[in-house]
Scaffold this motif. Structure first.
Motif, PDB file in Angstrom:
ATOM      1  N   CYS A 114       0.836  -1.203   0.000  1.00 34.73           N
ATOM      2  CA  CYS A 114       0.000   0.000   0.000  1.00 34.73           C
ATOM      3  C   CYS A 114       0.868   1.248   0.000  1.00 34.73           C
ATOM      4  O   CYS A 114       0.607   2.220  -0.735  1.00 34.73           O
ATOM      5  CB  CYS A 114      -0.916   0.001   1.231  1.00 34.73           C
ATOM      6  N   ALA A 115       1.907   1.230   0.819  1.00 37.74           N
ATOM      7  CA  ALA A 115       2.770   2.408   0.905  1.00 37.74           C
ATOM      8  C   ALA A 115       3.528   2.632  -0.395  1.00 37.74           C
ATOM      9  O   ALA A 115       3.697   3.769  -0.853  1.00 37.74           O
ATOM     10  CB  ALA A 115       3.748   2.233   2.078  1.00 37.74           C
ATOM     11  N   ALA A 116       3.987   1.523  -1.026  1.00 36.34           N
ATOM     12  CA  ALA A 116       4.801   1.657  -2.234  1.00 36.34           C
ATOM     13  C   ALA A 116       3.970   2.046  -3.462  1.00 36.34           C
ATOM     14  O   ALA A 116       4.455   2.755  -4.351  1.00 36.34           O
ATOM     15  CB  ALA A 116       5.533   0.338  -2.499  1.00 36.34           C
ATOM     16  N   THR A 117       2.746   1.561  -3.531  1.00 37.06           N
ATOM     17  CA  THR A 117       1.916   1.799  -4.727  1.00 37.06           C
ATOM     18  C   THR A 117       0.967   2.981  -4.587  1.00 37.06           C
ATOM     19  O   THR A 117       0.415   3.451  -5.585  1.00 37.06           O
ATOM     20  CB  THR A 117       1.083   0.540  -5.052  1.00 37.06           C
ATOM     21  N   GLY A 118       0.746   3.420  -3.344  1.00 31.62           N
ATOM     22  CA  GLY A 118      -0.207   4.502  -3.133  1.00 31.62           C
ATOM     23  C   GLY A 118      -1.645   4.035  -3.105  1.00 31.62           C
ATOM     24  O   GLY A 118      -2.569   4.864  -3.108  1.00 31.62           O
ATOM     25  N   LEU A 119      -1.860   2.730  -3.096  1.00 27.30           N
ATOM     26  CA  LEU A 119      -3.212   2.180  -3.043  1.00 27.30           C
ATOM     27  C   LEU A 119      -3.659   2.063  -1.594  1.00 27.30           C
ATOM     28  O   LEU A 119      -2.865   1.664  -0.723  1.00 27.30           O
ATOM     29  CB  LEU A 119      -3.264   0.794  -3.697  1.00 27.30           C
ATOM     30  N   ASP A 120      -4.892   2.422  -1.326  1.00 27.21           N
ATOM     31  CA  ASP A 120      -5.397   2.172   0.016  1.00 27.21           C
ATOM     32  C   ASP A 120      -5.786   0.693   0.125  1.00 27.21           C
ATOM     33  O   ASP A 120      -5.744  -0.062  -0.846  1.00 27.21           O
ATOM     34  CB  ASP A 120      -6.569   3.095   0.357  1.00 27.21           C
ATOM     35  N   THR A 121      -6.152   0.280   1.332  1.00 30.13           N
ATOM     36  CA  THR A 121      -6.416  -1.145   1.571  1.00 30.13           C
ATOM     37  C   THR A 121      -7.547  -1.672   0.682  1.00 30.13           C
ATOM     38  O   THR A 121      -7.449  -2.762   0.101  1.00 30.13           O
ATOM     39  CB  THR A 121      -6.768  -1.365   3.049  1.00 30.13           C
ATOM     40  N   GLU A 122      -8.610  -0.893   0.568  1.00 26.82           N
ATOM     41  CA  GLU A 122      -9.751  -1.345  -0.251  1.00 26.82           C
ATOM     42  C   GLU A 122      -9.368  -1.484  -1.712  1.00 26.82           C
ATOM     43  O   GLU A 122      -9.689  -2.480  -2.372  1.00 26.82           O
ATOM     44  CB  GLU A 122     -10.908  -0.367  -0.091  1.00 26.82           C
ATOM     45  N   ALA A 123      -8.636  -0.477  -2.254  1.00 29.81           N
ATOM     46  CA  ALA A 123      -8.225  -0.521  -3.657  1.00 29.81           C
ATOM     47  C   ALA A 123      -7.271  -1.675  -3.904  1.00 29.81           C
ATOM     48  O   ALA A 123      -7.311  -2.337  -4.954  1.00 29.81           O
ATOM     49  CB  ALA A 123      -7.588   0.804  -4.062  1.00 29.81           C
TER      50      ALA A 123
END
Length: 349
Positions: free
Chosen positions: A38-47
Protein backbone atom coordinates in the motif's frame (compact mmCIF):
# COMPACT_ATOMS: atom_id res chain seq x y z
CA UNK A 1 -9.58 -12.06 2.25
CA UNK A 2 -9.79 -12.64 -1.48
CA UNK A 3 -13.32 -13.44 -2.69
CA UNK A 4 -14.15 -16.49 -4.82
CA UNK A 5 -13.41 -16.27 -8.52
CA UNK A 6 -16.41 -14.96 -10.47
CA UNK A 7 -17.55 -16.16 -13.89
CA UNK A 8 -16.33 -13.03 -15.69
CA UNK A 9 -12.89 -11.43 -15.14
CA UNK A 10 -12.86 -7.82 -14.01
CA UNK A 11 -11.51 -5.12 -16.27
CA UNK A 12 -7.80 -4.43 -15.85
CA UNK A 13 -7.83 -0.87 -14.52
CA UNK A 14 -4.93 1.40 -13.53
CA UNK A 15 -4.84 0.15 -9.91
CA UNK A 16 -4.64 -3.44 -11.14
CA UNK A 17 -1.74 -2.61 -13.48
CA UNK A 18 0.14 -0.82 -10.67
CA UNK A 19 -0.21 -3.85 -8.36
CA UNK A 20 0.73 -6.27 -11.17
CA UNK A 21 3.97 -4.36 -11.78
CA UNK A 22 4.85 -4.55 -8.07
CA UNK A 23 4.15 -8.28 -8.01
CA UNK A 24 6.38 -8.88 -11.04
CA UNK A 25 9.29 -6.93 -9.53
CA UNK A 26 8.99 -8.71 -6.17
CA UNK A 27 7.96 -12.11 -7.60
CA UNK A 28 5.11 -12.45 -5.18
CA UNK A 29 2.86 -10.70 -2.69
CA UNK A 30 2.47 -12.16 0.78
CA UNK A 31 -0.10 -11.33 3.43
CA UNK A 32 2.61 -9.63 5.43
CA UNK A 33 3.57 -7.48 2.45
CA UNK A 34 0.20 -5.78 2.16
CA UNK A 35 1.01 -2.69 4.29
CA UNK A 36 4.31 -2.25 2.41
CA UNK A 37 2.52 -2.67 -0.93
CA UNK A 38 0.00 0.00 0.00
CA UNK A 39 2.77 2.41 0.91
CA UNK A 40 4.80 1.66 -2.23
CA UNK A 41 1.92 1.80 -4.73
CA UNK A 42 -0.21 4.50 -3.13
CA UNK A 43 -3.21 2.18 -3.04
CA UNK A 44 -5.40 2.17 0.02
CA UNK A 45 -6.42 -1.14 1.57
CA UNK A 46 -9.75 -1.35 -0.25
CA UNK A 47 -8.22 -0.52 -3.66
CA UNK A 48 -5.42 -3.05 -3.08
CA UNK A 49 -7.83 -5.89 -2.26
CA UNK A 50 -9.97 -4.97 -5.28
CA UNK A 51 -6.93 -5.00 -7.59
CA UNK A 52 -5.67 -8.27 -6.10
CA UNK A 53 -9.06 -9.87 -6.68
CA UNK A 54 -9.03 -8.65 -10.29
CA UNK A 55 -5.54 -10.13 -10.84
CA UNK A 56 -6.69 -13.43 -9.36
CA UNK A 57 -9.78 -13.56 -11.57
CA UNK A 58 -7.65 -12.79 -14.61
CA UNK A 59 -5.19 -15.56 -13.63
CA UNK A 60 -2.35 -12.97 -13.57
CA UNK A 61 -1.48 -14.12 -10.06
CA UNK A 62 -1.91 -17.53 -8.49
CA UNK A 63 -2.39 -18.33 -4.84
CA UNK A 64 0.22 -20.50 -3.14
CA UNK A 65 0.20 -21.87 0.38
CA UNK A 66 3.25 -20.96 2.41
CA UNK A 67 2.82 -22.93 5.60
CA UNK A 68 -0.51 -21.55 6.65
CA UNK A 69 -0.15 -18.12 5.07
CA UNK A 70 -1.18 -17.15 1.56
CA UNK A 71 1.02 -15.64 -1.16
CA UNK A 72 0.21 -14.51 -4.66
CA UNK A 73 2.83 -15.16 -7.35
CA UNK A 74 2.87 -13.16 -10.59
CA UNK A 75 2.06 -15.07 -13.78
CA UNK A 76 2.91 -14.00 -17.32
CA UNK A 77 0.02 -12.77 -19.48
CA UNK A 78 0.60 -15.68 -21.89
CA UNK A 79 0.35 -18.25 -19.10
CA UNK A 80 -2.66 -16.45 -17.65
CA UNK A 81 -4.34 -16.52 -21.05
CA UNK A 82 -3.68 -20.26 -21.46
CA UNK A 83 -5.05 -20.99 -18.01
CA UNK A 84 -8.15 -18.87 -18.63
CA UNK A 85 -8.81 -20.60 -21.93
CA UNK A 86 -8.36 -24.03 -20.42
CA UNK A 87 -10.52 -23.35 -17.35
CA UNK A 88 -13.25 -21.31 -18.98
CA UNK A 89 -13.19 -23.48 -22.09
CA UNK A 90 -13.88 -26.58 -19.97
CA UNK A 91 -16.69 -24.75 -18.20
CA UNK A 92 -18.19 -23.66 -21.52
CA UNK A 93 -18.01 -27.17 -22.92
CA UNK A 94 -19.88 -28.47 -19.89
CA UNK A 95 -22.51 -25.77 -20.36
CA UNK A 96 -22.76 -26.51 -24.08
CA UNK A 97 -23.27 -30.21 -23.35
CA UNK A 98 -25.96 -29.36 -20.82
CA UNK A 99 -27.58 -26.91 -23.25
CA UNK A 100 -27.54 -29.55 -25.99
CA UNK A 101 -29.22 -32.05 -23.65
CA UNK A 102 -31.85 -29.47 -22.72
CA UNK A 103 -32.51 -28.58 -26.37
CA UNK A 104 -32.80 -32.25 -27.30
CA UNK A 105 -35.25 -32.82 -24.48
CA UNK A 106 -37.24 -29.74 -25.47
CA UNK A 107 -37.38 -30.93 -29.09
CA UNK A 108 -38.62 -34.35 -27.96
CA UNK A 109 -41.31 -32.73 -25.85
CA UNK A 110 -42.29 -30.50 -28.78
CA UNK A 111 -42.54 -33.50 -31.11
CA UNK A 112 -44.52 -35.47 -28.54
CA UNK A 113 -47.01 -32.63 -28.17
CA UNK A 114 -47.16 -32.18 -31.94
CA UNK A 115 -48.05 -35.84 -32.32
CA UNK A 116 -51.14 -35.19 -30.20
CA UNK A 117 -52.45 -32.52 -32.60
CA UNK A 118 -54.30 -35.04 -34.82
CA UNK A 119 -55.86 -36.59 -31.70
CA UNK A 120 -57.01 -33.17 -30.52
CA UNK A 121 -58.42 -32.15 -33.90
CA UNK A 122 -60.16 -35.46 -34.53
CA UNK A 123 -61.76 -35.40 -31.09
CA UNK A 124 -62.76 -31.78 -31.60
CA UNK A 125 -64.36 -32.66 -34.93
CA UNK A 126 -66.44 -35.36 -33.21
CA UNK A 127 -67.52 -33.07 -30.38
CA UNK A 128 -68.09 -29.96 -32.55
CA UNK A 129 -68.77 -31.22 -36.09
CA UNK A 130 -69.58 -27.78 -37.54
CA UNK A 131 -67.33 -25.55 -35.44
CA UNK A 132 -64.24 -26.93 -37.09
CA UNK A 133 -61.66 -24.26 -37.79
CA UNK A 134 -58.39 -24.72 -35.93
CA UNK A 135 -55.05 -22.95 -36.11
CA UNK A 136 -51.78 -24.86 -36.31
CA UNK A 137 -48.92 -22.69 -35.00
CA UNK A 138 -45.86 -23.85 -36.93
CA UNK A 139 -44.52 -25.83 -39.88
CA UNK A 140 -43.77 -28.93 -37.82
CA UNK A 141 -47.31 -29.20 -36.54
CA UNK A 142 -48.71 -28.53 -40.01
CA UNK A 143 -46.49 -31.22 -41.53
CA UNK A 144 -47.52 -33.78 -38.89
CA UNK A 145 -51.24 -33.36 -39.47
CA UNK A 146 -50.99 -32.90 -43.23
CA UNK A 147 -49.03 -36.15 -43.57
CA UNK A 148 -51.66 -38.04 -41.59
CA UNK A 149 -54.56 -36.52 -43.51
CA UNK A 150 -52.98 -37.15 -46.90
CA UNK A 151 -52.11 -40.75 -45.98
CA UNK A 152 -55.78 -41.34 -45.13
CA UNK A 153 -57.08 -39.61 -48.29
CA UNK A 154 -59.64 -41.73 -50.13
CA UNK A 155 -60.54 -39.88 -53.33
CA UNK A 156 -59.08 -36.47 -54.24
CA UNK A 157 -56.52 -33.82 -53.39
CA UNK A 158 -56.71 -30.27 -54.76
CA UNK A 159 -53.62 -28.07 -54.50
CA UNK A 160 -53.14 -24.39 -55.27
CA UNK A 161 -49.59 -23.07 -54.87
CA UNK A 162 -48.28 -19.54 -55.39
CA UNK A 163 -44.77 -18.88 -56.66
CA UNK A 164 -42.62 -19.11 -59.74
CA UNK A 165 -40.56 -21.97 -58.34
CA UNK A 166 -40.59 -24.32 -55.40
CA UNK A 167 -37.60 -25.23 -53.18
CA UNK A 168 -35.80 -28.32 -54.52
CA UNK A 169 -35.76 -29.91 -51.05
CA UNK A 170 -39.53 -29.51 -50.76
CA UNK A 171 -40.01 -31.05 -54.21
CA UNK A 172 -37.81 -34.05 -53.34
CA UNK A 173 -39.69 -34.57 -50.08
CA UNK A 174 -43.12 -34.33 -51.70
CA UNK A 175 -42.51 -36.48 -54.80
CA UNK A 176 -42.54 -40.00 -53.21
CA UNK A 177 -45.64 -39.15 -51.18
CA UNK A 178 -47.48 -37.75 -54.21
CA UNK A 179 -46.51 -40.69 -56.43
CA UNK A 180 -47.72 -43.11 -53.76
CA UNK A 181 -51.07 -41.29 -53.65
CA UNK A 182 -51.47 -41.46 -57.41
CA UNK A 183 -50.55 -45.15 -57.35
CA UNK A 184 -53.46 -45.70 -54.94
CA UNK A 185 -55.81 -44.13 -57.48
CA UNK A 186 -56.18 -40.76 -55.71
CA UNK A 187 -57.08 -37.92 -58.07
CA UNK A 188 -54.67 -34.99 -57.86
CA UNK A 189 -55.42 -31.59 -59.38
CA UNK A 190 -52.72 -28.93 -58.94
CA UNK A 191 -52.89 -25.24 -59.82
CA UNK A 192 -49.54 -23.48 -60.26
CA UNK A 193 -48.57 -20.11 -61.66
CA UNK A 194 -47.47 -19.73 -65.28
CA UNK A 195 -43.98 -18.79 -64.10
CA UNK A 196 -43.35 -22.31 -62.73
CA UNK A 197 -42.90 -23.36 -66.36
CA UNK A 198 -39.65 -21.35 -66.43
CA UNK A 199 -38.16 -23.23 -63.47
CA UNK A 200 -36.41 -26.45 -64.49
CA UNK A 201 -36.74 -28.27 -61.14
CA UNK A 202 -40.46 -27.47 -60.83
CA UNK A 203 -41.05 -28.38 -64.47
CA UNK A 204 -39.33 -31.77 -64.01
CA UNK A 205 -41.33 -32.41 -60.84
CA UNK A 206 -44.58 -31.59 -62.64
CA UNK A 207 -43.65 -33.87 -65.52
CA UNK A 208 -43.23 -36.85 -63.18
CA UNK A 209 -46.57 -36.20 -61.52
CA UNK A 210 -48.35 -35.84 -64.86
CA UNK A 211 -46.85 -39.13 -66.10
CA UNK A 212 -48.20 -40.76 -62.93
CA UNK A 213 -51.72 -39.43 -63.58
CA UNK A 214 -51.87 -36.02 -61.89
CA UNK A 215 -53.50 -33.09 -63.64
CA UNK A 216 -51.64 -29.77 -63.42
CA UNK A 217 -52.71 -26.44 -64.84
CA UNK A 218 -51.30 -22.93 -64.60
CA UNK A 219 -52.60 -19.38 -64.35
CA UNK A 220 -50.98 -15.96 -64.09
CA UNK A 221 -52.24 -15.77 -60.48
CA UNK A 222 -53.59 -18.40 -58.13
CA UNK A 223 -54.87 -18.59 -54.56
CA UNK A 224 -51.64 -18.18 -52.56
CA UNK A 225 -51.71 -21.59 -50.88
CA UNK A 226 -54.47 -24.11 -50.40
CA UNK A 227 -54.83 -27.88 -50.05
CA UNK A 228 -58.25 -29.52 -49.99
CA UNK A 229 -58.47 -33.23 -49.11
CA UNK A 230 -61.49 -35.30 -50.11
CA UNK A 231 -63.61 -32.15 -50.29
CA UNK A 232 -63.93 -32.19 -46.50
CA UNK A 233 -60.77 -30.62 -45.07
CA UNK A 234 -58.71 -27.63 -46.22
CA UNK A 235 -55.33 -26.22 -45.19
CA UNK A 236 -54.75 -22.50 -45.79
CA UNK A 237 -51.86 -20.30 -44.55
CA UNK A 238 -51.99 -18.56 -41.17
CA UNK A 239 -49.06 -16.51 -39.96
CA UNK A 240 -45.43 -17.49 -40.36
CA UNK A 241 -45.39 -21.20 -41.09
CA UNK A 242 -48.75 -21.91 -39.48
CA UNK A 243 -52.02 -22.93 -41.09
CA UNK A 244 -55.76 -22.95 -40.57
CA UNK A 245 -57.41 -26.36 -40.74
CA UNK A 246 -60.91 -25.89 -42.09
CA UNK A 247 -63.72 -28.45 -41.91
CA UNK A 248 -66.70 -26.10 -41.84
CA UNK A 249 -68.88 -27.26 -44.78
CA UNK A 250 -69.94 -23.83 -46.08
CA UNK A 251 -66.39 -22.50 -46.06
CA UNK A 252 -65.13 -25.69 -47.72
CA UNK A 253 -67.81 -25.21 -50.42
CA UNK A 254 -66.58 -21.64 -51.01
CA UNK A 255 -62.94 -22.73 -51.32
CA UNK A 256 -63.93 -25.48 -53.75
CA UNK A 257 -65.87 -22.98 -55.86
CA UNK A 258 -62.82 -20.69 -56.02
CA UNK A 259 -60.58 -23.61 -57.00
CA UNK A 260 -62.91 -24.93 -59.71
CA UNK A 261 -63.38 -21.43 -61.15
CA UNK A 262 -59.61 -21.03 -61.44
CA UNK A 263 -59.25 -24.58 -62.78
CA UNK A 264 -61.70 -23.83 -65.61
CA UNK A 265 -59.67 -20.75 -66.62
CA UNK A 266 -56.28 -22.43 -66.33
CA UNK A 267 -53.99 -23.84 -69.04
CA UNK A 268 -52.82 -27.48 -68.91
CA UNK A 269 -49.17 -27.72 -67.89
CA UNK A 270 -47.01 -28.49 -70.91
CA UNK A 271 -43.83 -30.35 -70.00
CA UNK A 272 -41.92 -30.10 -73.27
CA UNK A 273 -39.37 -27.52 -74.41
CA UNK A 274 -42.13 -25.05 -75.37
CA UNK A 275 -43.83 -25.18 -71.97
CA UNK A 276 -42.76 -21.62 -71.08
CA UNK A 277 -43.28 -20.26 -74.60
CA UNK A 278 -46.96 -21.23 -74.53
CA UNK A 279 -47.68 -18.81 -71.67
CA UNK A 280 -45.21 -15.99 -72.38
CA UNK A 281 -47.85 -13.91 -74.15
CA UNK A 282 -50.36 -14.41 -71.33
CA UNK A 283 -47.70 -13.48 -68.76
CA UNK A 284 -46.97 -10.20 -70.53
CA UNK A 285 -50.68 -9.50 -70.83
CA UNK A 286 -51.02 -10.08 -67.09
CA UNK A 287 -48.26 -7.56 -66.44
CA UNK A 288 -50.13 -5.00 -68.56
CA UNK A 289 -53.34 -5.70 -66.64
CA UNK A 290 -51.64 -5.03 -63.32
CA UNK A 291 -49.83 -1.95 -64.60
CA UNK A 292 -53.15 -0.58 -65.83
CA UNK A 293 -54.48 -1.03 -62.29
CA UNK A 294 -51.62 1.13 -60.99
CA UNK A 295 -49.58 -1.56 -59.24
CA UNK A 296 -45.89 -0.94 -58.57
CA UNK A 297 -43.18 -3.19 -60.00
CA UNK A 298 -42.63 -5.11 -56.75
CA UNK A 299 -46.37 -5.76 -56.34
CA UNK A 300 -46.60 -7.01 -59.94
CA UNK A 301 -43.62 -9.32 -59.40
CA UNK A 302 -45.01 -10.69 -56.14
CA UNK A 303 -48.46 -11.40 -57.58
CA UNK A 304 -47.10 -13.13 -60.66
CA UNK A 305 -44.45 -15.14 -58.77
CA UNK A 306 -41.44 -13.72 -60.60
CA UNK A 307 -38.35 -11.89 -59.45
CA UNK A 308 -38.33 -8.10 -59.45
CA UNK A 309 -35.49 -8.14 -61.97
CA UNK A 310 -37.41 -10.39 -64.38
CA UNK A 311 -40.54 -8.31 -63.93
CA UNK A 312 -38.69 -5.10 -64.79
CA UNK A 313 -37.16 -6.73 -67.86
CA UNK A 314 -40.63 -7.72 -69.11
CA UNK A 315 -41.95 -4.21 -68.40
CA UNK A 316 -39.04 -2.65 -70.31
CA UNK A 317 -39.76 -4.91 -73.31
CA UNK A 318 -43.47 -4.04 -73.18
CA UNK A 319 -42.71 -0.31 -73.03
CA UNK A 320 -40.53 -0.65 -76.11
CA UNK A 321 -43.24 -2.59 -77.95
CA UNK A 322 -45.88 0.02 -77.05
CA UNK A 323 -43.57 2.96 -77.75
CA UNK A 324 -44.14 4.58 -74.33
CA UNK A 325 -41.84 6.15 -71.76
CA UNK A 326 -43.45 5.23 -68.43
CA UNK A 327 -45.14 2.31 -66.74
CA UNK A 328 -48.31 4.29 -66.19
CA UNK A 329 -48.40 5.25 -69.87
CA UNK A 330 -47.89 1.58 -70.78
CA UNK A 331 -50.97 0.65 -68.77
CA UNK A 332 -53.06 3.44 -70.32
CA UNK A 333 -52.01 2.65 -73.90
CA UNK A 334 -52.53 -1.09 -73.37
CA UNK A 335 -56.03 -0.47 -72.04
CA UNK A 336 -56.91 1.76 -75.01
CA UNK A 337 -55.75 -0.93 -77.41
CA UNK A 338 -57.76 -3.61 -75.64
CA UNK A 339 -54.66 -5.48 -74.52
CA UNK A 340 -55.72 -5.71 -70.89
CA UNK A 341 -58.90 -7.74 -71.30
CA UNK A 342 -58.20 -10.90 -69.36
CA UNK A 343 -61.13 -12.97 -68.09
CA UNK A 344 -59.22 -14.44 -65.17
CA UNK A 345 -58.02 -11.09 -63.89
CA UNK A 346 -61.54 -9.71 -64.03
CA UNK A 347 -62.60 -12.49 -61.65
CA UNK A 348 -59.54 -12.52 -59.45
CA UNK A 349 -60.10 -11.76 -55.81
Amino acid sequence: MIHAVSEEPSAIDDDTVVLYRWAIRHHQITSGDLPEVCAATGLDTEALHRALAALTRACLVREVDQGGSVAWQAVSPQAASDRLLATRGAELRLREDDLHRRRTQLQREHEALGALVPVYLQSRQTAFPRATIDRLPDKGTVRTLLTEVIDSCTSEILVSKHGGSFPPNALREALPRDLALLARGIRMHCLYQHTTRYDQATRAHAAELIRAGAQIRTLPEVVPQMIVVDGRMAFIPAGKGGALVVREPDLIAYLLAVFHRDWANATPFATGPRAAHEVSGTLKQSILVLLAKGLKDDSVARRLGISLRTCRRHISELMDELGVQSRFEAGVVAERRGLTSHPHHDDAP
